[in-house]
Design an enzyme around this catalytic site. Structure first.
Site, short mmCIF file in Angstrom:
data_model
loop_
_atom_site.label_atom_id
_atom_site.label_comp_id
_atom_site.label_asym_id
_atom_site.label_seq_id
_atom_site.Cartn_x
_atom_site.Cartn_y
_atom_site.Cartn_z
N GLU A 50 -4.52 2.17 -4.93
CA GLU A 50 -3.06 2.28 -4.86
C GLU A 50 -2.45 1.05 -4.20
OE1 GLU A 50 -4.49 4.10 -0.95
OE2 GLU A 50 -5.20 3.89 -3.01
N ASP A 86 0.85 -1.19 0.00
CA ASP A 86 0.00 0.00 0.00
C ASP A 86 0.89 1.24 0.00
OD1 ASP A 86 -2.95 0.89 0.43
OD2 ASP A 86 -1.78 2.15 1.78
N ILE A 87 0.64 2.16 -0.92
CA ILE A 87 1.43 3.39 -1.01
C ILE A 87 0.99 4.33 0.11
CG2 ILE A 87 2.15 5.29 -2.49
CD1 ILE A 87 2.88 2.40 -3.41
#
Length: 490
Positions: free
Chosen positions: A381, A338-339
Site C-alpha cells: 500500500e 503510506d496508507i
C-alpha cells in the site's frame, strides 16, 4: 477586365480563359460553365498572371496571338514563377506553329486549333484536367510520404498512449486536412478475480466484443461509442473486420499489427474526395507499431492494479532525474506515501475492497501530480511520487495537497463508505554533485531520507506530512482514520 463566373453544380475545377477577343472569351466561358466548371476570364497575359496569384487555377486556355504579351511569353513567365497548372494554347493559325514543335518546346499540355470547334476543345479540356488530377495525386502522395517520414520520430518517442493517439490524429490532419476525427480502440471485457479488467488500455484481440472512443477531435470530441451515429459505428466495425481502409461517407482506418487489430481511426472525410487509401494504410501500419510499442512499454513499466509506474521503472526515472539535477544544479524531491491502517481495510472489508481502494488511489495520484512528475507503486500500500526540479518547500506543498485529497477520498463498497488517511515522507536532493560510479549512494540517501520522514510521520500519529530537511512548517494532530493533519518538517 477580369470576371469570375461559377455554375451552381461545380465540377470542382477552375479554368482560366485568356483571350483578347471578348466575344470568343464569352463563348468559351459559357461552354465551360455548361460543363460545371468554375471560369475565370482575362483579356491579356499580365491580367492572367495577376489572377493566378489570387486563385487556385487548374487549367489555362491561353490564346497564342495577343498584343503586348504572347501566349508563349505567358507560359514561360508562369513556369518561371513556379506555377504547375495545365496549359492548352489556342490559336487560329495552327499551321504556322506545328503542334508537335510547340508541345516539345513549351511546358504545355495541349495545342488547340480554334477552327476545330467546341467538341475538340472539350477533348483537350478533359485530357488536361485528368492530367491535373494525376499530378495533384502524385504531389499529395509525395507530401504525405514526407509527412509520414517526418512524423515517425514523434510517433515513436516515449509518451503515454493517449498522447500518442492524439498525435496520430494530428499527423493525419496534416496529411488529409480535416476538423473531426476519433480513435475507437478495441475493448474486450474479461472477468478476473470477480471484477472487470480496466478498459483504459488497448486490447489487441481479433474478436473484440466492443469499441471505445479513446481520443477525438472536432464534433466527435466528448462522444462515447454508443453516441456515435449508426453509419459511423458501422464504418469502424467494417474497417476492423476487413483490415482495409475505406467506408463512405467516412474514412475508417484500421490500426493493425501482425493481423491483430488494436483500433480504428475514423475521419470525417469521404475517401471518395481524393484520400490516398494506400498512403493512409502506410501511415496506419506505422501508427499501429507505435501503439504496440507503447502498450509493451506500459506492460513492462505499469503496475496492473493502480495504473501507476511499477517500482523498477519508477526507480529508473528517479536515477535519470538525479543525474539531470546533478548536471544542471537543481533539486529533486520524492514523496513516499503510506496508507494509514490499510490492513484494517483488508481485514474488515476483504482484499477486493483493498484492491479497489488502491485503484482509486492510483487514479487520484495521476490527477493530483503535475505532468512532469512520476507517480509509482513502491510496494504493497506504499506509493511514491518523483518530483523533478522541485525543492523541499515545493515538495511539501504538493505532498500536503495529496494528503488532503486522500483524506477526502471515499470508496463505496457493499453499502459502506470507506475512508482512509495517509502519512507522507518527503526527501530532497539539492543537486549539483558530480555524477560518477557512486551515484547509487545519492539514490539510496534520498530514498532513506524520505523513508525516515515517513516513519516519523507514522510515529507522530499518522495522517501528516514530514520532511527530512529538519525545520518545522506546520503542526499535525489526531490519529489514523479520521483526524486532520498538517505538513511538518522535522
Amino acid at each position: 477586365m477580369a470576371r469570375l463566373s461559377q455554375q451552381a453544380a461545380s465540377s470542382g475545377h477552375t479554368i482560366l480563359v485568356v483571350d483578347d477577343d471578348a466575344d470568343l472569351r464569352g463563348t468559351v466561358t459559357r461552354l465551360l460553365r455548361s460543363q460545371g466548371h468554375t471560369v475565370l476570364a482575362a483579356e491579356s497575359g499580365p491580367e492572367a498572371l495577376d489572377l493566378l496569384g489570387q486563385h487556385d487555377v487548374h487549367l489555362m486556355l491561353l490564346d497564342y496571338f495577343m498584343p503586348g504579351m504572347t501566349g508563349e511569353e505567358v507560359v514561360k513567365e508562369l513556369r518561371s514563377r513556379g506555377y504547375t497548372l495545365q496549359v492548352v494554347l489556342q490559336t487560329g493559325y495552327a499551321s504556322e506553329h506545328p503542334p508537335r514543335e510547340m508541345l516539345r518546346d513549351l511546358d504545355i499540355q495541349g495545342y488547340h486549333d480554334k477552327s476545330e470547334g467546341p467538341d475538340k476543345l472539350l477533348v483537350w479540356v478533359d485530357a488536361a484536367l485528368k492530367m491535373h488530377r494525376h499530378v495533384r495525386a502524385l504531389m499529395a502522395s509525395r507530401d504525405g510520404l514526407n509527412h509520414i517520414l517526418q512524423a515517425a520520430p514523434e510517433l515513436h518517442r516515449l509518451q503515454s498512449l493517449d498522447a500518442l493517439l492524439r498525435g496520430i490524429l494530428l499527423q493525419l490532419q496534416g496529411i488529409l486536412g480535416f476538423s473531426s476525427a476519433c480513435v475507437a480502440t478495441v475493448v474486450a471485457p474479461e472477468r478476473e478475480s470477480g471484477r472487470l479488467r480496466s478498459a483504459s488500455s488497448l486490447v489487441a484481440v481479433p474478436d473484440a466484443q466492443d469499441f471505445r472512443v479513446r481520443v477525438a477531435t472536432g464534433r466527435f470530441e466528448g462522444r462515447e461509442w454508443l453516441a456515435l451515429g449508426h453509419d459511423e459505428r458501422a464504418a469502424v466495425v467494417a474497417a476492423a473486420r476487413s483490415g482495409r481502409a475505406g467506408g463512405t461517407p467516412y474514412t475508417a482506418l484500421p490500426l493493425s499489427v501482425g493481423g491483430r487489430n488494436v483500433g480504428v481511426v475514423l475521419v470525417d472525410l469521404d475517401p471518395a474526395l481524393g484520400a490516398d487509401l494506400t498512403l493512409l494504410e502506410v501511415f496506419a501500419a506505422q501508427a499501429a507499431v507505435a501503439i504496440e510499442n507503447v502498450q509493451l512499454f506500459e506492460l513492462a513499466t505499469t503496475d496492473d492494479l493502480t495504473g501507476l509506474m511499477n517500482k523498477r521503472a519508477w526507480a529508473t526515472r528517479l536515477e535519470e532525474a538525479l543525474h539531470l539535477g546533478a548536471r544542471h544544479n537543481h533539486a529533486t524531491s520524492v514523496l513516499l506515501i503510506d496508507i494509514d491502517h490499510f490492513k484494517r481495510v483488508n481485514d474488515t472489508h476483504g482484499h477486493l475492497a483493498g484492491d479497489a481502494l488502491l485503484r482509486q488511489l492510483g487514479a487520484l495520484l495521476r490527477q493530483e501530480v503535475r505532468l512532469t512528475d512520476v507517480a509509482g507503486r513502491y510496494g504493497g500500500e506504499e506509493l511514491a511520487v518523483l518530483l523533478p526540479h522541485t525543492s523541499g518547500p515545493g515538495a511539501l506543498v504538493i505532498a500536503e495537497r495529496i494528503r488532503q485529497a486522500i483524506m477526502g477520498l471515499t470508496l463505496e463498497w457493499s453499502g459502506v463508505a470507506i475512508q482512509v488517511t495517509a502519512s507522507i515522507g518527503v526527501g530532497t536532493d539539492p543537486g549539483g554533485w558530480s555524477p560518477g560510479p557512486g551515484h547509487e549512494t545519492q539514490i539510496h540517501a534520498l530514498i532513506a531520507q524520505a523513508d525516515e520522514a515517513l516513519y516519523a510521520a507514522k510515529a507522530a500519529g499518522r495522517n501528516r506530512v514530514l520532511s527530512g530537511a529538519g525545520s518545522e512548517t506546520g503542526q499535525a494532530s489526531g490519529a489514523a482514520l479520521a483526524a486532520p493533519g498538517g505538513a511538518v518538517q522535522g
